[in-house]
Motif scaffolding. Structure first.
Motif, short mmCIF file in Angstrom:
data_model
loop_
_atom_site.label_atom_id
_atom_site.label_comp_id
_atom_site.label_asym_id
_atom_site.label_seq_id
_atom_site.Cartn_x
_atom_site.Cartn_y
_atom_site.Cartn_z
N LEU A 11 3.93 -6.51 -18.92
CA LEU A 11 2.91 -7.52 -18.65
C LEU A 11 2.21 -7.92 -19.94
CD1 LEU A 11 1.31 -5.89 -15.49
CD2 LEU A 11 3.10 -7.63 -15.55
N ALA A 12 1.91 -9.21 -20.06
CA ALA A 12 1.13 -9.68 -21.21
C ALA A 12 -0.36 -9.48 -20.97
CB ALA A 12 1.43 -11.15 -21.48
N MET A 13 -0.80 -9.76 -19.76
CA MET A 13 -2.24 -9.67 -19.45
C MET A 13 -2.41 -9.26 -17.99
SD MET A 13 -3.99 -12.99 -21.30
CE MET A 13 -3.23 -14.16 -20.17
N SER A 14 -3.64 -8.90 -17.66
CA SER A 14 -4.04 -8.66 -16.27
C SER A 14 -5.01 -9.77 -15.86
CB SER A 14 -4.71 -7.30 -16.13
OG SER A 14 -3.76 -6.27 -16.26
N PRO A 15 -5.19 -9.99 -14.56
CA PRO A 15 -6.10 -11.05 -14.12
C PRO A 15 -7.50 -10.90 -14.71
CG PRO A 15 -4.83 -10.20 -12.27
CD PRO A 15 -4.52 -9.31 -13.43
N TRP A 67 -8.33 -11.59 -17.85
CA TRP A 67 -8.32 -11.53 -19.31
C TRP A 67 -8.14 -12.91 -19.90
CZ3 TRP A 67 -4.58 -6.84 -20.45
CH2 TRP A 67 -5.16 -5.66 -19.93
N SER A 68 -8.62 -13.10 -21.13
CA SER A 68 -8.46 -14.37 -21.82
C SER A 68 -7.40 -14.24 -22.91
CB SER A 68 -9.79 -14.80 -22.46
OG SER A 68 -9.58 -15.89 -23.34
N PRO A 69 -6.49 -15.21 -23.01
CA PRO A 69 -5.48 -15.15 -24.08
C PRO A 69 -6.10 -15.30 -25.46
CG PRO A 69 -5.37 -17.24 -22.91
CD PRO A 69 -6.31 -16.38 -22.14
N ASP A 70 -7.36 -15.72 -25.53
CA ASP A 70 -8.01 -15.91 -26.83
C ASP A 70 -8.69 -14.64 -27.34
OD1 ASP A 70 -7.28 -18.61 -26.81
OD2 ASP A 70 -9.03 -19.12 -25.60
N HIS A 71 -8.72 -13.59 -26.53
CA HIS A 71 -9.37 -12.36 -26.93
C HIS A 71 -8.32 -11.27 -27.15
CE1 HIS A 71 -12.79 -14.51 -25.14
NE2 HIS A 71 -13.54 -13.77 -25.96
N PRO A 72 -8.46 -10.51 -28.24
CA PRO A 72 -7.46 -9.47 -28.53
C PRO A 72 -7.49 -8.34 -27.51
CG PRO A 72 -9.30 -9.30 -30.06
CD PRO A 72 -9.52 -10.56 -29.27
N LEU A 73 -6.32 -7.77 -27.27
CA LEU A 73 -6.24 -6.59 -26.41
C LEU A 73 -6.69 -5.35 -27.17
CD1 LEU A 73 -2.70 -7.18 -24.82
CD2 LEU A 73 -4.93 -7.94 -23.97
N SER A 131 0.71 -10.65 -25.94
CA SER A 131 2.05 -11.05 -26.41
C SER A 131 2.13 -11.16 -27.93
CB SER A 131 2.50 -12.37 -25.78
OG SER A 131 2.56 -12.26 -24.37
N GLY A 132 1.17 -10.53 -28.64
CA GLY A 132 1.17 -10.60 -30.09
C GLY A 132 2.27 -9.77 -30.71
N ARG A 154 11.97 -8.47 -28.99
CA ARG A 154 11.77 -9.89 -29.37
C ARG A 154 11.31 -10.72 -28.18
NH1 ARG A 154 12.78 -11.74 -34.17
NH2 ARG A 154 12.61 -13.84 -33.30
N VAL A 155 11.74 -10.36 -26.98
CA VAL A 155 11.49 -11.23 -25.82
C VAL A 155 10.48 -10.67 -24.83
CG1 VAL A 155 13.81 -12.22 -26.02
CG2 VAL A 155 13.45 -10.27 -24.51
N THR A 156 10.06 -9.40 -24.98
CA THR A 156 9.14 -8.84 -23.99
C THR A 156 7.80 -9.57 -24.02
OG1 THR A 156 8.03 -6.83 -23.21
CG2 THR A 156 8.31 -7.07 -25.59
N PRO A 157 7.16 -9.80 -22.86
CA PRO A 157 5.83 -10.43 -22.82
C PRO A 157 4.73 -9.53 -23.40
CG PRO A 157 6.94 -10.62 -20.70
CD PRO A 157 7.73 -9.64 -21.50
#
Length: 561
Positions: A331-335, A337-343, A390-391, A534-537
């Motif tokens: 998973l890239a994110m959970s519900p 979360w903002s894509p603009d904030h670092p994990l 996804s960084g 290379r392709v994992t989210p």
């Protein structure tokens, strides 16, 4: 010919490892040995070196031999100088013999043949250049040059580099190397590559380093059984030629296996239909003669048996193809979360050079207890390292620059003396440390299945595992069920590395932190893992010396330490 092997086999109690191995190694031969973890690569080197006795076949060696194994267990009080003296004993003995022969040579009645023989051996070993060779090798490999330093105070990688430098200086006729690039940085690998190419004798090297194979291997022995159950010797030089030939062979194997599975299913269906018809469908009319009913039954049975014989005669026994990595959908994110904030984020990290912060996790940055310690393992003032959803981040640098320590800082397994670490709420982090985590007492006796289950229970108890997101270990294709049913202590270094990777994926992490992920893994798995990363989210951070992997990830943001 320095080495000849014919139909070699070897078995541990109750477990065959090698079978049908034949090879020839002469001057100028640089044989690369590859294969899946547990196929017996290190065992093969042990048999070739004479430390293990083969179960069958023959091994013939000629000339001097030098072996560089993966680990060196030092003797109490043994120093770097002791190892140098031991390695150069033969060289110094030949030098002393040359001095004695030339000093006492009778120019009227002396044997020119004897003098020529000693001189030829001295020239072959370059006895007058031995001390300089050791110093150059120690320096270029980044090894300890203090002759009084005890080996026990060095890390695993530092000891390896000292011994490798000594063995290279010996100039033996046959050199056996087990994963020679595991503990080397880029400059060390470049030096080793040059030494291997210029080697006058024969070399057998077990390696997962694809670039090294491409640069130096004159032929490649793959211990993975082919479709006929035997290892394969690929005579063309270089990794790319080997990779193409093996991919073609695997494609044919898997095609035939699928075809035979379909044939077996067809056979089962026809048999079921035939005997079902015999028992349920074929019913002579009521009142028919009994002998006529029995005759028709016998004819029906014979027809079904002839069909079975025909299909079985056409069938070909095709073994199950090798495992393939089945990388989970991360998973890239959970519900929420903002894509603009670092994990995950660290700012201005500094870690003092005090051993013991993360025992066993940082082998090339942390010296064993008792070693002299100065400065800092990591010091990045004013640096912000942020990992977004996804960084991607590739960390490079020489040994001792702090790559492992930085990954540990990101993982939160080492204390920061300065700086901050921030992780978003609910972020799951998967970690593959360079040498694997230290297991709790008794874990070595548990099987892979049991330890994996215990890890899941521990994560559930800590609230860091989502029960709806759990990767079964057998799903991944990293280890066979037979291997997972064995105690962890029985697994090879490569199999343990696979298990470490499985543990990192268990909780479906949002961030993967991988320290030298190619260490101890087969090159087939490295290729598959590279493509998956290379392709994992999920976000991925990799610290590696592997030149081919760095090339594969050249488009990633890179941090050079």
């Amino acid at each position: 010919m320095h080495l000849a092997v014919d139909d070699l086999s070897f078995s541990y109690p109750g477990r065959p490892v090698l079978s049908g191995v034949s090879l020839r190694v002469g001057a100028g031969t640089r044989l690369g040995v590859v294969g899946e973890n547990g196929t017996g690569k290190s065992t093969l080197l042990g048999v070739l070196a004479g430390t293990l006795t083969p179960s069958g076949g023959e091994v013939r060696r000629q000339g001097s031999l030098a072996v560089v194994e993966q680990e060196l267990v030092p003797l109490p009080g043994q120093t770097v100088g002791d190892l140098v003296r031991e390695s150069l004993a033969t060289v110094r003995a030949v030098g002393a013999e040359l001095d004695a022969v030339t000093r006492d040579f009778d120019h009227e009645h002396g044997s020119l043949a004897e003098l020529s023989d000693v001189l030829a051996r001295a020239e072959h070993l370059a006895v007058w250049d031995a001390d300089r060779r050791v110093e150059v090798a120690l320096s270029r490999l980044g090894a300890c040059r203090d002759p009084h330093r005890e080996l026990a105070t060095l890390s695993v990688g530092e000891r390896y580099r000292v011994r490798l430098a000594c063995r290279l200086a010996e100039r033996s006729d046959l050199l056996l190397l087990d994963e020679p690039t595991n503990h080397l940085d880029t400059s060390g690998i470049d030096f080793l590559t040059g030494e291997i190419v210029a080697w006058g004798g024969g070399i057998v090297m077990v390696t997962h380093d694809r670039q090294l194979l491409d640069d130096v291997a004159t032929e490649i022995l793959d211990l993975d059984p082919a479709m006929d159950g035997k290892p394969v010797l690929y005579g063309q030089p270089g990794y790319l030629a080997y990779r193409f030939a093996k991919n073609q062979a695997l494609h044919r194997w898997r095609q035939r296996y699928r075809a035979e599975r379909k044939r077996a299913e067809k056979l089962a269906e026809r048999l079921d239909a035939s005997y079902e018809g015999l028992s349920d469908e074929w019913r002579p009319a009521k009142g028919s003669q009994k002998h006529r009913r029995a005759t028709h039954a016998r004819i029906h049975v014979k027809a079904a048996d002839r069909l079975v014989q025909k299909l079985e005669a056409e069938a070909i026994e095709v073994p199950v193809p090798p495992l393939e990595l089945r990388f989970p959908d991360l998973l890239a994110m959970s519900p929420g979360w903002s894509p603009d904030h670092p994990l995950l984020e660290v700012r201005s990290p500094r870690v003092a050079a005090t051993p013991g912060d993360a025992p066993g996790d940082l082998p090339d940055d942390v010296a064993p207890a008792g070693a002299p310690v100065t400065g800092a393992r990591l010091d990045l003032p004013g640096t912000r390292i942020a990992i977004p959803p996804s960084g991607r981040l590739l960390i490079t640098g020489p040994n001792g620059s702090g790559k492992s320590t930085l990954l540990a800082a990101l993982a939160g397994t080492v204390r920061l003396d300065r700086g901050t670490r921030t992780v978003a709420e609910g972020v799951r982090v998967g970690i593959v440390a360079q040498e694997g985590p230290a297991l709790p007492a008794g874990a070595e006796e548990r099987t892979g299945f049991e330890e994996y289950a215990q890890e899941a229970l521990d994560l559930l108890s800590a609230g860091t595992l989502d029960p709806d997101h759990l990767v079964p270990v057998a799903f991944l294709g990293l280890l066979t069920e037979e291997d997972l049913d064995r105690p962890l202590r029985e697994l090879s270094a490569g199999q343990r590395r696979r298990f470490d990777l499985a543990r990192a994926l268990l909780a479906v992490p949002h961030v993967l932190l991988l320290d030298e992920p190619t260490n101890h893994l087969s090159i087939d798995l490295v290729d598959e893992l590279t493509q998956a990363l290379r392709v994992t989210p999920a976000a991925v951070v990799v610290a590696t010396h592997d030149r081919r992997m760095r090339e594969d990830f050249a488009d990633w943001p890179t941090l050079e330490l």
